[in-house]
Design an enzyme around this catalytic site. Structure first.
Site, short mmCIF file in Angstrom:
data_model
loop_
_atom_site.label_atom_id
_atom_site.label_comp_id
_atom_site.label_asym_id
_atom_site.label_seq_id
_atom_site.Cartn_x
_atom_site.Cartn_y
_atom_site.Cartn_z
N ASP A 24 0.80 -1.16 0.10
CA ASP A 24 0.02 0.23 0.07
C ASP A 24 0.95 1.29 0.12
OD1 ASP A 24 -2.19 -1.62 0.37
OD2 ASP A 24 -2.00 -1.64 2.55
N GLU A 238 -11.24 0.43 -3.59
CA GLU A 238 -10.48 1.06 -2.36
C GLU A 238 -9.15 1.78 -3.01
OE1 GLU A 238 -9.43 -2.35 -0.30
OE2 GLU A 238 -8.10 -3.16 -1.79
O1 FUB Z 1 -3.22 -3.70 3.38
C1 FUB Z 1 -4.67 -3.76 3.79
C2 FUB Z 1 -5.69 -3.35 2.74
O2 FUB Z 1 -5.30 -4.11 1.62
C3 FUB Z 1 -5.78 -1.81 2.27
O3 FUB Z 1 -6.06 -1.04 3.07
C4 FUB Z 1 -6.34 -2.00 0.78
O4 FUB Z 1 -6.07 -0.96 0.16
C5 FUB Z 1 -5.66 -3.43 0.46
O5 FUB Z 1 -4.42 -3.35 -0.11
#
Ligand code: FUB
Length: 340
Positions: A24, A238
C-alpha cells in the site's frame, strides 16, 4: 529507530526492500528525496477468512530513495498501534503530508468498537517517529486515506474501501453493522444501482481535523452516468490516489475484486470524475494498490504485489515503474507479469 539500507540498487518491478514485507505505498517528494509510506505486513499463520484477519498489520516503517536507482533506506518503526490511544488493530494503508513545517501521517485503524477510523500523527521529520493524536479525526470512517495538496495549499483527504473497509456500512450516515468479509458487498448497492465512491474532505489548517463533513465524489461513465455497482471492472473499491497533470485532476483507485488500478479525470479536485482507463493490470496477489508521483520531471507508479512471498496475499512487497503519461493526461496501461 534502526535504519536498514538495502544492499541492492532499486530497479523497476523489483521489491524496494526484501527484509520486511511492505504494501500500500504512498509516496511524496520531501527534502528532495522520495519518501515512501507503506503498510507493514507481518507473517501470520491465520487463514484468509474473507474478513481481512489474515492481514497482520500493527506498525509502520518509512522508506526513502535518494534518487530512482539508489538503494532503498528503511528508517525503522515510525508508529506502532500500541502507542495510538484510540486504536486496537489493522494499521492498513497510510499516507502523509507536509504543512506548516510539520510532517503529518494518516492511517486507518479499528477503534475500540471495531469501526475503522482515520488517525493522524505528527513529526518534525519525514521519516518520523510520529506522535499520534489522542483521538481519530472526528467525522472520519472507513480505510485508505489518500491525501492531496493542491497548488493553492488546500489539502484534501480521499478515503474509503468496500467489504473489509466497511464503506457499505455508512450509507445512512451512521455505522450500521451487517454482513462481514466477502459477503459485506451485500450491504451495498447492486447491479444497475450507482456504485459507492470514496469520500473527500478538506483538511483544516491544523491538518488533523476536517473543515466540513466528508462528501462522496462522483465517478461517471462516458455518458455522464454514475458507474454502476455491477460494473466490477471499473467501479471504485479502495485505494484512492489523486494526481494533477496539466491543470486536470486524476483520481486513481483499485477495483478490488477485479484487481485493476483505474483512473478517472476531473476539472476540480472534488470531481465529478469521468472514467478514463486502466493504469495497472492485476498483479500477483489479491490486492492491487498504488500511488502516482512526479519526481525530477518523470512520473512513477509505486505499487505492490505478492511476488516476494511466492504469492501470499497478505505478504506483499512495494515496487515501482515509470509511467508514460501523454500530454492530454492519458496514461499508458502497465503490467507486472511475474512468473512465480
Ligand atoms: O493492506 C490492507 C488493505 O489491503 C489496504 O487497506 C487495501 O488497500 C488493500 O491493499
Amino acid at each position: 529507530m534502526e535504519k536498514v539500507i538495502s544492499n541492492e540498487n532499486s530497479t523497476p518491478k523489483t521489491p524496494l526492500v526484501k527484509h520486511i514485507y511492505t504494501a500500500d505505498p504512498s509516496v511524496h517528494v520531501f527534502e528532495g528525496k522520495l519518501y515512501i509510506y507503506p503498510s507493514h505486513d507481518l507473517v501470520n499463520d491465520g487463514l484468509d477468512d474473507g474478513k481481512g484477519d489474515h492481514f497482520k498489520m500493527e506498525d509502520y516503517h518509512v522508506l526513502s530513495l535518494d534518487d530512482i536507482g539508489e538503494p532503498c533506506v528503511d528508517h525503522g518503526e515510525a508508529l506502532h498501534v500500541k502507542n495510538v490511544p484510540w486504536a486496537t488493530q489493522r494499521m492498513w494503508a497510510p499516507d502523509a503530508a507536509f504543512k506548516n513545517g510539520k510532517y503529518y501521517f494518516y492511517f486507518p485503524a479499528m477503534d475500540k468498537e471495531g469501526i475503522f477510523r482515520i488517525g493522524a500523527a505528527v513529526s518534525d521529520k519525514p521519516m518520523g517517529p510520529f506522535v499520534p493524536e489522542e483521538n481519530y479525526i472526528p467525522g472520519s470512517f472507513s480505510i485508505d486515506p489518500g491525501v492531496f495538496t493542491d497548488d493553492d495549499g488546500t489539502t484534501y483527504m480521499f478515503c474509503g474501501g468496500l467489504w473489509g473497509g466497511q464503506l457499505e456500512k455508512w450509507q445512512t450516515g451512521q455505522f450500521v453493522a451487517g454482513e462481514e468479509g466477502m459477503n459485506a458487498g451485500e450491504d451495498g448497492p447492486q447491479g444497475d444501482e450507482p456504485a459507492l465512491t470514496p469520500w473527500v474532505a478538506i483538511m483544516n489548517d491544523d491538518m488533523v481535523t476536517f473543515k466540513d463533513k466528508p462528501q462522496y465524489v462522483k465517478i461517471l461513465d462516458e455518458n455522464g452516468e454514475p458507474l454502476k455497482a455491477g460494473d466490477n471492472e471499473r467501479r471504485y473499491f479502495e485505494a484512492p490516489c489523486m494526481h494533477k497533470f496539466n491543470g486536470k485532476y486524476y483520481l486513481s483507485y483499485s477495483t478490488g475484486d477485479t484487481h485493476n488500478i483505474c483512473y478517472a479525470e476531473g476539472d476540480s479536485p472534488t470531481g465529478p470524475f469521468t472514467y478514463k482507463g486502466i493504469v495497472l493490470e492485476p498483479v500477483i496477489g489479491w490486492t492491487n494498490h498504488h500511488y502516482i508521483v512526479e519526481f525530477k520531471g518523470k512520473w512513477y507508479l509505486f505499487y505492490h504485489d505478492s511476488s516476494l512471498s511466492g504469492g501470499a496475499t497478505h505478504l506483499r512487497c512495494v515496487k515501482y515503474m515509470e509511467l508514460d503519461i501523454a500530454a492530454d493526461g492519458t496514461i499508458k496501461t502497465l503490467n507486472d507479469l511475474v512468473q512465480l
